[in-house]
Design a protein around this motif. Structure first.
Motif, PDB file in Angstrom:
ATOM      1  N   ILE A  44       0.845  -1.190   0.000  1.00 21.74           N
ATOM      2  CA  ILE A  44       0.000   0.000   0.000  1.00 21.74           C
ATOM      3  C   ILE A  44       0.881   1.242   0.000  1.00 21.74           C
ATOM      4  O   ILE A  44       1.796   1.367   0.813  1.00 21.74           O
ATOM      5  N   THR A  45       0.593   2.160  -0.911  1.00 22.30           N
ATOM      6  CA  THR A  45       1.401   3.359  -0.988  1.00 22.30           C
ATOM      7  C   THR A  45       1.138   4.285   0.205  1.00 22.30           C
ATOM      8  O   THR A  45       0.037   4.343   0.731  1.00 22.30           O
ATOM      9  N   VAL A  52      -2.849   9.616  -6.863  1.00 24.39           N
ATOM     10  CA  VAL A  52      -3.329  10.580  -7.853  1.00 24.39           C
ATOM     11  C   VAL A  52      -2.847  10.198  -9.249  1.00 24.39           C
ATOM     12  O   VAL A  52      -3.607  10.222 -10.214  1.00 24.39           O
ATOM     13  N   SER A  53      -1.577   9.823  -9.354  1.00 26.04           N
ATOM     14  CA  SER A  53      -1.013   9.441 -10.643  1.00 26.04           C
ATOM     15  C   SER A  53      -1.711   8.210 -11.214  1.00 26.04           C
ATOM     16  O   SER A  53      -2.039   8.160 -12.407  1.00 26.04           O
ATOM     17  N   ASP A  54      -1.942   7.204 -10.370  1.00 25.07           N
ATOM     18  CA  ASP A  54      -2.620   5.989 -10.830  1.00 25.07           C
ATOM     19  C   ASP A  54      -4.052   6.281 -11.264  1.00 25.07           C
ATOM     20  O   ASP A  54      -4.551   5.716 -12.241  1.00 25.07           O
ATOM     21  N   ASN A 187     -10.702 -12.218  -7.209  1.00 18.38           N
ATOM     22  CA  ASN A 187      -9.478 -11.449  -7.422  1.00 18.38           C
ATOM     23  C   ASN A 187      -9.722  -9.947  -7.305  1.00 18.38           C
ATOM     24  O   ASN A 187      -9.068  -9.143  -7.981  1.00 18.38           O
ATOM     25  N   ALA A 188     -10.662  -9.552  -6.471  1.00 16.72           N
ATOM     26  CA  ALA A 188     -10.950  -8.134  -6.237  1.00 16.72           C
ATOM     27  C   ALA A 188     -11.267  -7.948  -4.760  1.00 16.72           C
ATOM     28  O   ALA A 188     -11.929  -8.794  -4.138  1.00 16.72           O
ATOM     29  N   TRP A 189     -10.806  -6.828  -4.190  1.00 14.08           N
ATOM     30  CA  TRP A 189     -10.999  -6.581  -2.765  1.00 14.08           C
ATOM     31  C   TRP A 189     -12.397  -6.044  -2.490  1.00 14.08           C
ATOM     32  O   TRP A 189     -12.907  -5.191  -3.214  1.00 14.08           O
ATOM     33  N   LEU A 190     -13.015  -6.570  -1.437  1.00 12.92           N
ATOM     34  CA  LEU A 190     -14.363  -6.169  -1.055  1.00 12.92           C
ATOM     35  C   LEU A 190     -14.326  -4.872  -0.241  1.00 12.92           C
ATOM     36  O   LEU A 190     -13.331  -4.577   0.414  1.00 12.92           O
ATOM     37  N   ASP A 267      -9.367  -2.155  -6.323  1.00 10.84           N
ATOM     38  CA  ASP A 267      -7.976  -2.193  -6.758  1.00 10.84           C
ATOM     39  C   ASP A 267      -7.121  -1.498  -5.696  1.00 10.84           C
ATOM     40  O   ASP A 267      -7.341  -0.329  -5.377  1.00 10.84           O
ATOM     41  N   ALA A 268      -6.149  -2.210  -5.139  1.00 12.21           N
ATOM     42  CA  ALA A 268      -5.338  -1.668  -4.037  1.00 12.21           C
ATOM     43  C   ALA A 268      -4.438  -0.515  -4.461  1.00 12.21           C
ATOM     44  O   ALA A 268      -3.845   0.140  -3.607  1.00 12.21           O
ATOM     45  N   ARG A 269      -4.342  -0.233  -5.752  1.00 13.41           N
ATOM     46  CA  ARG A 269      -3.612   0.964  -6.174  1.00 13.41           C
ATOM     47  C   ARG A 269      -4.276   2.224  -5.628  1.00 13.41           C
ATOM     48  O   ARG A 269      -3.641   3.277  -5.519  1.00 13.41           O
ATOM     49  N   PHE A 270      -5.549   2.097  -5.288  1.00 14.61           N
ATOM     50  CA  PHE A 270      -6.295   3.254  -4.817  1.00 14.61           C
ATOM     51  C   PHE A 270      -6.554   3.176  -3.313  1.00 14.61           C
ATOM     52  O   PHE A 270      -7.598   3.564  -2.814  1.00 14.61           O
ATOM     53  N   TRP A 271      -5.556   2.624  -2.623  1.00 18.03           N
ATOM     54  CA  TRP A 271      -5.498   2.640  -1.169  1.00 18.03           C
ATOM     55  C   TRP A 271      -4.321   3.523  -0.765  1.00 18.03           C
ATOM     56  O   TRP A 271      -3.377   3.726  -1.525  1.00 18.03           O
ATOM     57  N   LEU A 272      -4.397   4.021   0.445  1.00 17.13           N
ATOM     58  CA  LEU A 272      -3.356   4.925   0.938  1.00 17.13           C
ATOM     59  C   LEU A 272      -3.162   4.683   2.427  1.00 17.13           C
ATOM     60  O   LEU A 272      -4.136   4.594   3.173  1.00 17.13           O
ATOM     61  N   LYS A 273      -1.919   4.578   2.866  1.00  7.91           N
ATOM     62  CA  LYS A 273      -1.660   4.437   4.298  1.00  7.91           C
ATOM     63  C   LYS A 273      -1.079   5.741   4.827  1.00  7.91           C
ATOM     64  O   LYS A 273      -0.252   6.383   4.182  1.00  7.91           O
ATOM     65  N   THR A 274      -1.557   6.156   5.978  1.00 10.46           N
ATOM     66  CA  THR A 274      -1.001   7.335   6.647  1.00 10.46           C
ATOM     67  C   THR A 274      -0.570   6.901   8.042  1.00 10.46           C
ATOM     68  O   THR A 274      -1.344   6.309   8.783  1.00 10.46           O
TER      69      THR A 274
END
Length: 379
Positions: A44-45, A52-54, A187-190, A267-274
């Motif tokens: 996770i980014t 934003v880029s993705d 193959n997709a996150w709920l 799609d986990a590309r659109f997850w964010l960890k802070t």
């Protein structure tokens, strides 16, 4: 459970660009399913710019919309980030069950640093029951949908409790427990909220929903303001972990994992960890506002911002998990892990700031070696 919802910032309706208006296609619906999709949990980014880029890339590929538009708004749903050891329950079509960590595809009683397998493997009946509950809920929420049996059900979680990590409230729990973080079907996150009540606390399997949910927006025209709101929630979690508090334990938390509202969040590309200040592993984004120096100065400053003590400690823990002896023979594997982690997670910043990669690697190597040698002296 803590009430963690904060009112989202107002926007003019005609300027707001959301997924429904754009009719962005969900790649998991139309792309062919791989015969053997990876079961490894995604990285996770921690970089808002990566998300934003993705998103802009997806937008350009699927709608042809000019990515210079800045009116996009992504709704985010957050859950408490737990500082433990990552672990997944992977249940295949024939109901065989495997356990995996972030770095190891198969955990066994003989090869398992945190003794996850010895606790979870005997709970196969309970795991299969959860699989069935998730599948039934999925079919109820998605009328007409079918489950692709080529894809395993992945119950991704965090192994937490005494003796796993230090300096966080959940380490004070009376026993080690498995906490469900995300579940994959087809193959997709709920999404998390519709499945928040699925758990088996009697056997030590909890749901991350116990720590509550956070709701915010990532506003492309005000990334800095959006990030400030996310960070405010994150610092509150670091001060008082809501998940631990639900057990009557007070103390430090790690941060928050934010997932885009579905369908984008599949799609986990659109997850964010802070992460809170005590757990952050990089400060490279702050370098963007500093004046540029020579190539050598820039590479040195970047290395110092990326190779933090927290990142070095992660590399040290990696050696232990992989069974690599932490002596001078292990220094190569240690440096390789840290440098690769920086090159992957900081790729955008390295490119945007035109950091000389050869000089950066040289500086990182020196930092890793110095820290490792000192660590050996202290252990």
């Amino acid at each position: 459970m803590g009430d963690s919802t904060r009112k989202s910032p107002p926007h003019m309706a005609e300027e707001k660009l959301d997924m429904e208006q754009l009719q962005i296609k969900d790649s998991t619906e139309e792309s062919p399913i791989l015969e053997k999709p990876s079961t490894l949990f995604p990285k996770i980014t921690g970089k808002t710019g990566d998300l934003v880029s993705d998103y802009n890339y997806k937008l350009r590929q699927e709608t042809g919309i000019d990515t210079s538009m800045t009116t996009a708004v992504i709704k985010l749903i957050g859950t408490v980030k737990l500082h433990g050891a990552h672990a997944d329950i992977v249940i295949h079509t024939d109901n065989t069950m495997q356990l995996q960590s972030r770095n190891m595809a198969s955990l066994s009683r003989e090869k398992d640093l945190y003794r996850i397998a010895s606790t979870m493997l005997p709970l196969k009946t309970e795991a299969l029951d959860m699989k069935q509950r998730y599948r039934e809920r999925f079919l109820t929420l998605n009328p007409g949908a079918e489950i692709n049996e080529k894809c395993p059900t992945i119950i991704a979680g965090e192994w937490i409790g005494p003796g796993i990590q230090k300096g966080v409230a959940i380490s004070q729990l009376p026993r080690k427990s498995f906490v469900i973080l995300s579940v994959s079907i087809n193959n997709a996150w709920l999404p998390d909220e519709p499945y928040a009540d699925i758990h088996n606390e009697a056997v030590g399997i909890y749901n991350i929903s116990r720590g509550g949910f956070y709701h915010e927006e990532l506003v492309f025209s005000d990334i800095e303001g959006s990030r400030e709101k996310l960070d405010a929630h994150t610092l509150a979690v670091e001060t008082e972990c809501p998940f631990a508090k639900s057990f009557g334990i007070s103390g430090v938390g790690e941060g928050i994992v934010w997932k885009a509202e579905h369908p984008l969040g599949r799609d986990a590309r659109f997850w964010l960890k802070t992460k809170g200040l005590q757990h952050t592993v990089t400060t490279t984004e702050k370098l963007k506002n500093k004046p540029s120096g020579t190539e050598l100065e820039n590479a040195k400053n970047f290395a110092e911002a990326a190779v933090t003590v927290n990142r070095l400690e992660q590399g040290w823990a990696y050696l232990e998990e992989m069974g690599i002896k932490r002596d001078m023979k292990g220094i190569g594997a240690f440096m390789k892990w840290v440098i690769h982690d920086v090159e992957v997670e900081e790729k955008r910043e390295i490119e945007e700031m035109a950091i000389n990669q050869a000089l950066l690697k040289k500086n990182m190597t020196a930092m890793c070696k110095a820290w490792y040698m000192k660590k050996l002296d202290l252990t």
